[in-house]
Design a protein around this motif. Structure first.
Motif, mmCIF file in Angstrom:
data_model
loop_
_atom_site.group_PDB
_atom_site.id
_atom_site.type_symbol
_atom_site.label_atom_id
_atom_site.label_comp_id
_atom_site.label_asym_id
_atom_site.label_seq_id
_atom_site.Cartn_x
_atom_site.Cartn_y
_atom_site.Cartn_z
ATOM 1 N N ARG A 99 -57.381 114.560 -27.429
ATOM 2 C CA ARG A 99 -58.007 115.355 -28.668
ATOM 3 C C ARG A 99 -59.226 114.448 -28.827
ATOM 4 O O ARG A 99 -59.022 113.506 -29.620
ATOM 5 N N LEU A 100 -60.079 115.250 -28.815
ATOM 6 C CA LEU A 100 -61.672 114.964 -29.158
ATOM 7 C C LEU A 100 -61.882 115.066 -30.655
ATOM 8 O O LEU A 100 -62.022 116.320 -31.024
ATOM 9 N N GLY A 101 -62.086 114.300 -31.563
ATOM 10 C CA GLY A 101 -62.586 114.597 -32.797
ATOM 11 C C GLY A 101 -64.108 114.440 -33.029
ATOM 12 O O GLY A 101 -64.776 114.045 -32.011
ATOM 13 N N PRO A 102 -64.795 114.854 -33.909
ATOM 14 C CA PRO A 102 -66.175 115.073 -34.012
ATOM 15 C C PRO A 102 -66.800 113.806 -33.911
ATOM 16 O O PRO A 102 -68.097 113.676 -33.329
ATOM 17 N N GLY A 103 -66.280 112.527 -34.420
ATOM 18 C CA GLY A 103 -66.902 111.438 -34.424
ATOM 19 C C GLY A 103 -66.382 110.435 -33.278
ATOM 20 O O GLY A 103 -66.676 108.993 -33.322
ATOM 21 N N ALA A 104 -65.683 111.018 -32.006
ATOM 22 C CA ALA A 104 -65.209 110.089 -31.035
ATOM 23 C C ALA A 104 -66.390 109.480 -30.306
ATOM 24 O O ALA A 104 -67.424 109.993 -30.086
ATOM 25 N N THR A 105 -66.045 108.064 -30.165
ATOM 26 C CA THR A 105 -66.990 107.610 -29.409
ATOM 27 C C THR A 105 -66.504 107.584 -27.825
ATOM 28 O O THR A 105 -65.446 107.756 -27.386
ATOM 29 N N VAL A 106 -67.360 107.076 -26.782
ATOM 30 C CA VAL A 106 -66.995 107.327 -25.438
ATOM 31 C C VAL A 106 -66.037 106.240 -24.975
ATOM 32 O O VAL A 106 -65.113 106.550 -24.305
ATOM 33 N N HIS A 107 -66.027 105.109 -25.699
ATOM 34 C CA HIS A 107 -64.875 104.134 -25.215
ATOM 35 C C HIS A 107 -63.504 104.454 -25.974
ATOM 36 O O HIS A 107 -62.608 104.112 -25.537
ATOM 37 N N ALA A 108 -63.636 105.042 -27.107
ATOM 38 C CA ALA A 108 -62.354 105.290 -27.720
ATOM 39 C C ALA A 108 -61.720 106.611 -26.823
ATOM 40 O O ALA A 108 -60.685 106.794 -26.812
ATOM 41 N N PHE A 109 -62.746 107.587 -26.364
ATOM 42 C CA PHE A 109 -62.152 108.464 -25.562
ATOM 43 C C PHE A 109 -61.664 107.845 -24.297
ATOM 44 O O PHE A 109 -60.500 108.358 -23.585
ATOM 45 N N ALA A 110 -62.363 106.710 -23.755
ATOM 46 C CA ALA A 110 -62.011 106.269 -22.427
ATOM 47 C C ALA A 110 -60.449 105.518 -22.825
ATOM 48 O O ALA A 110 -59.421 105.561 -21.632
ATOM 49 N N ALA A 111 -60.333 105.034 -23.862
ATOM 50 C CA ALA A 111 -58.948 104.293 -24.075
ATOM 51 C C ALA A 111 -57.909 105.475 -24.331
ATOM 52 O O ALA A 111 -56.708 105.074 -23.655
ATOM 53 N N GLN A 112 -58.306 106.368 -24.980
ATOM 54 C CA GLN A 112 -57.015 107.543 -24.958
ATOM 55 C C GLN A 112 -56.667 108.191 -23.612
ATOM 56 O O GLN A 112 -55.790 108.604 -23.061
ATOM 57 N N ALA A 113 -57.926 108.535 -22.968
ATOM 58 C CA ALA A 113 -57.714 108.801 -21.540
ATOM 59 C C ALA A 113 -56.875 108.241 -20.521
ATOM 60 O O ALA A 113 -56.202 108.566 -19.703
ATOM 61 N N SER A 114 -57.211 106.654 -20.875
ATOM 62 C CA SER A 114 -56.514 105.690 -20.052
ATOM 63 C C SER A 114 -54.847 105.781 -20.320
ATOM 64 O O SER A 114 -54.313 105.485 -19.504
ATOM 65 N N ALA A 115 -54.568 105.871 -21.722
ATOM 66 C CA ALA A 115 -53.184 106.147 -21.868
ATOM 67 C C ALA A 115 -52.496 107.345 -21.417
ATOM 68 O O ALA A 115 -51.435 107.500 -20.763
ATOM 69 N N ALA A 116 -53.257 108.472 -21.067
ATOM 70 C CA ALA A 116 -52.853 109.674 -20.200
ATOM 71 C C ALA A 116 -52.594 109.566 -18.820
ATOM 72 O O ALA A 116 -51.748 109.934 -18.213
ATOM 73 N N PHE A 117 -53.795 108.784 -18.396
ATOM 74 C CA PHE A 117 -53.843 108.375 -16.778
ATOM 75 C C PHE A 117 -53.903 106.945 -16.850
ATOM 76 O O PHE A 117 -55.148 106.579 -16.275
ATOM 77 N N PRO A 118 -52.947 106.185 -16.743
ATOM 78 C CA PRO A 118 -53.027 104.939 -16.734
ATOM 79 C C PRO A 118 -53.419 104.398 -15.232
ATOM 80 O O PRO A 118 -53.872 103.207 -15.257
ATOM 81 N N THR A 119 -53.402 105.206 -14.154
ATOM 82 C CA THR A 119 -53.925 104.952 -12.971
ATOM 83 C C THR A 119 -55.512 104.963 -12.830
ATOM 84 O O THR A 119 -56.035 104.431 -11.940
ATOM 85 N N GLU A 120 -56.101 105.261 -13.923
ATOM 86 C CA GLU A 120 -57.434 105.663 -13.773
ATOM 87 C C GLU A 120 -58.085 104.602 -15.104
ATOM 88 O O GLU A 120 -59.456 104.808 -15.418
ATOM 89 N N VAL A 121 -57.451 103.513 -15.541
ATOM 90 C CA VAL A 121 -58.107 102.761 -16.620
ATOM 91 C C VAL A 121 -59.491 102.182 -16.093
ATOM 92 O O VAL A 121 -60.301 102.432 -17.007
ATOM 93 N N ALA A 122 -59.491 101.289 -14.903
ATOM 94 C CA ALA A 122 -60.745 100.883 -14.812
ATOM 95 C C ALA A 122 -61.932 101.826 -14.512
ATOM 96 O O ALA A 122 -62.956 101.740 -15.030
#
Length: 226
Positions: free
Chosen positions: A153-176
């Protein structure tokens, strides 16, 4: 020597015209253009009528309870003027930035294209050899794609690294891979480092794998990025 009547050219005009002749002379005189131009125009007459009306409702000699009537009349006039202005000029436009929604923003910048549109634009940029633009657009496509699927869920002020952290929680095999893609985006977008075909291909492959994967966590559990 000529008499005074001859000098002024009225020798044949009787000094005392009868009523019919006097009326005829007056009508002829008033028909001249100079008198027509001096007549009040329709605008003058309308302005005077409005002025007389307002003066009448604001007359200080209004009796008891008249103030309420005057206030009501003035209120109706104001509303009528506003409605007329909207009909003529339309509803006032707000600033473009105030109309933007969360779907029109991506990492704090205006971007309303879908993931599919962003992927297409990224591929076109890569085909033209513009890998700076290709890298930026492909990462945006990756983020917009996960947002469209409800994986993040992207908020208006989301940063790329905050996005990557949340996406990593949803897809733990793609963290790196997600962290590396965010680093590349930051380097190209903000640090002005050149994009490369290798960087573009890496983000594209990550995006394609995520498209085929199911998230193991949803943003309701991990929280929205703001």
């Amino acid at each position: 020597m000529r008499n005074r009547a001859d000098v002024i050219g009225f020798s044949e005009i009787p000094l005392l015209p009868d009523p019919d002749e006097a009326r005829s002379w007056l009508e002829d005189e008033l028909a001249k253009p100079a008198y027509a131009e001096a007549q009040p125009t329709w605008f003058d007459q309308m302005a005077k009528a409005i002025s007389d009306f307002i003066s009448g409702i604001l007359n200080p000699q209004i009796g008891p309870g008249g103030g309420m009537v005057v206030a009501a009349i003035i209120g109706v006039l104001i509303v009528a003027i506003i409605v007329a202005a909207i009909i003529v000029w339309g509803v006032p436009r707000t600033r473009a930035s105030s109309r933007l929604t969360a779907d029109d923003l991506l990492f704090g910048e205006e971007e309303s294209r879908t993931a599919t549109e962003l992927r297409r634009a990224a591929q076109q940029a890569a085909a033209a050899g513009d890998y700076d633009e290709a890298v930026i657009l492909r990462f945006r496509a990756l983020a917009r794609g996960l947002s469209e699927r409800g994986a993040v869920r992207l908020g208006p002020g989301a940063t790329v690294h905050a996005f990557a952290a949340q996406a990593s929680a949803a897809f733990p095999t793609e963290v790196a891979e997600l962290s590396a893609a965010a680093d590349v985006f930051d380097a190209v977008r903000y640090l002005r480092q050149p994009g490369t075909p290798e960087a573009f291909d890496g983000i594209s492959r990550t995006d394609e794998r995520l498209e085929r994967s199911r998230p193991v966590a949803l943003p309701e559990l991990t929280g929205a990025i703001s």
